[in-house]
Design a protein around this motif. Structure first.
Motif, PDB file in Angstrom:
ATOM      1  N   HIS A 108       1.679  10.373 -10.385  1.00 34.51           N
ATOM      2  CA  HIS A 108       0.775  10.802 -11.254  1.00 34.51           C
ATOM      3  C   HIS A 108      -0.248  11.622 -10.938  1.00 34.51           C
ATOM      4  CE1 HIS A 108       1.960   7.230 -13.996  1.00 34.51           C
ATOM      5  NE2 HIS A 108       2.429   6.872 -12.714  1.00 34.51           N
ATOM      6  N   GLY A 109      -0.223  12.096  -9.779  1.00 38.20           N
ATOM      7  CA  GLY A 109      -1.112  13.198  -9.264  1.00 38.20           C
ATOM      8  C   GLY A 109      -2.541  12.479  -8.882  1.00 38.20           C
ATOM      9  N   ILE A 110      -2.259  11.168  -8.676  1.00 31.70           N
ATOM     10  CA  ILE A 110      -3.657  10.351  -8.204  1.00 31.70           C
ATOM     11  C   ILE A 110      -3.365   9.561  -6.780  1.00 31.70           C
ATOM     12  CG2 ILE A 110      -4.808   8.064  -8.660  1.00 31.70           C
ATOM     13  CD1 ILE A 110      -3.376   8.266 -11.482  1.00 31.70           C
ATOM     14  N   HIS A 111      -4.476   9.788  -6.113  1.00 30.17           N
ATOM     15  CA  HIS A 111      -4.513   9.768  -4.653  1.00 30.17           C
ATOM     16  C   HIS A 111      -4.860   8.179  -4.532  1.00 30.17           C
ATOM     17  CE1 HIS A 111      -4.986  13.860  -3.624  1.00 30.17           C
ATOM     18  NE2 HIS A 111      -5.816  14.042  -4.453  1.00 30.17           N
ATOM     19  N   PHE A 112      -4.238   7.535  -3.422  1.00 32.97           N
ATOM     20  CA  PHE A 112      -4.403   5.959  -3.261  1.00 32.97           C
ATOM     21  C   PHE A 112      -4.751   6.101  -1.799  1.00 32.97           C
ATOM     22  CE2 PHE A 112      -2.858   1.681  -2.265  1.00 32.97           C
ATOM     23  CZ  PHE A 112      -3.780   1.088  -3.497  1.00 32.97           C
ATOM     24  N   THR A 166       0.753  -1.193  -0.022  1.00 34.74           N
ATOM     25  CA  THR A 166      -0.132   0.102   0.046  1.00 34.74           C
ATOM     26  C   THR A 166       0.792   1.337  -0.082  1.00 34.74           C
ATOM     27  OG1 THR A 166      -1.807  -1.144   1.341  1.00 34.74           O
ATOM     28  CG2 THR A 166      -1.875   1.116   1.291  1.00 34.74           C
ATOM     29  N   ILE A 167       1.943   1.398   0.713  1.00 34.16           N
ATOM     30  CA  ILE A 167       2.687   2.290   0.733  1.00 34.16           C
ATOM     31  C   ILE A 167       3.568   2.546  -0.723  1.00 34.16           C
ATOM     32  CG2 ILE A 167       5.179   3.355   1.829  1.00 34.16           C
ATOM     33  CD1 ILE A 167       4.053   1.860   4.736  1.00 34.16           C
ATOM     34  N   GLU A 194       3.746   5.422  -5.978  1.00 30.95           N
ATOM     35  CA  GLU A 194       3.658   5.312  -7.346  1.00 30.95           C
ATOM     36  C   GLU A 194       2.616   6.368  -7.772  1.00 30.95           C
ATOM     37  OE1 GLU A 194       5.087   0.857  -7.502  1.00 30.95           O
ATOM     38  OE2 GLU A 194       3.163   1.454  -8.670  1.00 30.95           O
ATOM     39  N   LEU A 195       1.482   5.981  -7.347  1.00 36.03           N
ATOM     40  CA  LEU A 195       0.349   6.817  -7.801  1.00 36.03           C
ATOM     41  C   LEU A 195       0.470   8.601  -7.516  1.00 36.03           C
ATOM     42  CD1 LEU A 195      -2.572   4.434  -7.014  1.00 36.03           C
ATOM     43  CD2 LEU A 195      -1.949   5.199  -9.329  1.00 36.03           C
ATOM     44  N   ASP A 230      -0.890   6.773   4.196  1.00 38.74           N
ATOM     45  CA  ASP A 230      -0.679   5.634   3.281  1.00 38.74           C
ATOM     46  C   ASP A 230      -0.923   4.243   3.958  1.00 38.74           C
ATOM     47  OD1 ASP A 230       1.995   4.932   5.077  1.00 38.74           O
ATOM     48  OD2 ASP A 230       2.814   6.902   4.277  1.00 38.74           O
ATOM     49  N   GLY A 231       0.021   3.598   4.375  1.00 41.31           N
ATOM     50  CA  GLY A 231      -0.370   2.240   4.979  1.00 41.31           C
ATOM     51  C   GLY A 231      -1.077   1.779   6.122  1.00 41.31           C
TER      52      GLY A 231
END
Ligand code: 6PG
Length: 469
Positions: free
Chosen positions: A118-122, A108-109, A114-115, A176-177
């Motif tokens: 790309h300016g994408i939230h995770f 998850t971290i 990585e995302l 994050d995780g």
């Protein structure tokens, strides 16, 4: 055509039920599944104004309102990465991808980073409660940025189970995780609690010769008292169930080999890496491993002496002691699990609130139990932030009152040769953590003797070495 509020990828039973839960709360939900027929069949059965599907992923993504919120509910591991890779070129900045599977928090971290590029939230969101929970109200453990949390909060709060005071069993766990970490420890505790329940069944069966129905009667009583919990509740029908293919109880013909998907092992390994004592959860993983050696156990059982110890404690007294010991055991297992979360939070800079974690586990999840209400309040009433539970007066009182009974049942189990690694390790944890002087001085002496590893002294500061020979 109107765009949907939420997207969900993966229509195995958890995803299928979660989508029905979300759409049923008024959020228009669009689903996608790699096998199109599965999606078509699902929509034929459950589709409505709020729940529809798309056959291809491009159409699926463009049919979601911006910023997009896409839940992934696929098998943990590579399948999650595969879906993310498919999504990346289709998404825009500020869209959010939410992984609701049992992913490892390290993944998850990594995915968050990585995302983010790309300016994408995770968001890594732990979901507990099995199939029923996903449909009617799970306990949710979302990790990720505050921004994502705010975006998903209305959805999470409306689908989550309720705690004992009626509040939704969801809270922002941390960055994050953090969410998947807490879900992992939840599962570790789940292992420990199930192990102790199984040990209680074994003791009643072997030391007192009770039938499954008789054990169920006792568990039924436990489940209405201080051990009130989902796992005790479901243990009753599991024990009472008659075998459709024979005359006896189903439980008697279920092979005694416990499976595991790995979250218990992750928890144990993580505790070792962080240097946190987690004996009861780890012992529960080992107990499953021992159980898996069925053939070897069958052979060896013929070569070792059986105990012929017979207790003279009445069943009534023993079942009272067992209830008390189990309560102590649960408190010990929770204490260990919460300490692990605390250490991980410190090391990962997650702003974790242990009272909130105990609260969101009060409903929906597999370990939901009355005891969690007690722990929520205990944490809340402390002046210290996230205290060690054993430092709190109310926990000390509860454990002190359980100790004599707990020792009695553990000693019966040891004398009878009935393995109780859960109950015993839980007690040993308490004994070790509340012993002022442990024999580690001798370990230090030996280490210094053979390896000049040095030691500290009780009477002055510094590091010392003795020339022993
Ligand atoms: C839950 C459960 C769920 C699953 C476990 C089973 O919270 O809903 O914990 O996550 O049932 O992963 O784990 P084992 O197969 O390892 O027992």
């Amino acid at each position: 055509m109107e765009k949907s509020d939420i997207g969900l990828i993966g229509l195995a039973v958890m995803g299928a039920n979660l989508a029905r839960n979300i759409s049923g709360k008024g959020f228009t939900t669009l689903v996608f599944n790699r096998t199109v027929e599965k999606m078509t069949r699902y929509i034929e059965e459950f589709g409505n104004d709020h729940l529809s599907g798309k056959e291809n992923i491009e159409q699926f993504v463009t049919s979601l309102s911006s910023p997009r919120k896409i839940i992934i509910m696929v098998k943990a591991g590579d399948p999650v990465d595969e879906v993310i890779q498919q999504l990346i070129p289709l998404l825009e900045k500020n869209d959010t991808v939410i992984d609701c599977g049992n992913s490892h928090y390290h993944d998850t971290i990594r995915r968050s980073t990585e995302l983010q590029a790309h300016g994408i939230h995770f968001m890594g969101c732990g979901v507990s409660g099995g199939e029923e929970g996903a449909l009617h109200g799970p306990s949710l453990m979302p990790g990720g940025s505050v921004e994502c949390w705010e975006l998903m909060k209305p959805v999470w709060e409306s689908i989550a189970a309720k705690d004992f005071s009626g509040a939704p069993c969801v809270s922002h766990i941390g960055e994050d995780g953090a969410g998947h970490y807490v879900k992992m420890v939840h599962n570790g505790i789940e292992y420990a609690v199930m192990q102790m329940i199984a040990e209680a069944y074994d003791l009643l069966k072997k030391a007192y010769g009770l039938s499954p129905d008789q054990v169920a009667d006792i568990f039924d009583r436990y489940g209405k008292g201080k051990l009130e919990s989902y796992l005790f509740e479901i243990a009753v029908p599991v024990l009472r169930r008659k075998d459709d293919e024979g005359d006896g109880y189903l439980i008697d013909v279920i092979l005694d080999k416990a499976g595991q998907k790995g979250t218990g092992k992750w928890t144990g390994r993580d505790a070792l890496d962080r240097g946190v004592s987690l004996s009861t959860i780890t012992e529960s993983v080992f107990a499953r491993i021992n159980s898996s050696e069925k053939n070897l156990r069958s052979v060896l059982s013929k070569h070792f002496q059986k105990s012929n110890f017979k207790t003279n404690v009445s069943l009534e007294e023993f079942s009272r002691q067992l209830e008390s010991g189990l309560y102590g055991g649960m408190l010990s297992a929770y204490t260990q699990g919460f300490e692990l979360i605390k250490k991980a939070a410190e090391e990962n800079s997650w702003a974790i609130n242990l009272s909130e974690i105990a609260r969101i586990w009060q409903g929906g999840c597999i370990i939901r139990a009355k005891i969690l209400q007690f722990l929520t309040e205990a944490y809340k009433s402390s002046e210290k932030e996230n205290p060690f539970l054993l430092e709190l007066k109310e926990i000390q009182n509860s454990i002190n009152s359980a100790l004599p009974d707990w020792r009695a049942i553990v000693s019966i189990s040891i004398q009878s040769g009935i393995p109780t690694p859960g109950l015993t390790s839980a007690l040993q944890y308490i004994d070790a953590m509340t012993t002022e002087r442990l024999p580690a001085n001798l370990i230090q002496g030996l280490r210094d003797y053979f390896g000049a590893h040095s030691y500290e002294r009780t009477d002055k500061k510094g590091t010392f070495h003795t020339d022993w020979i």
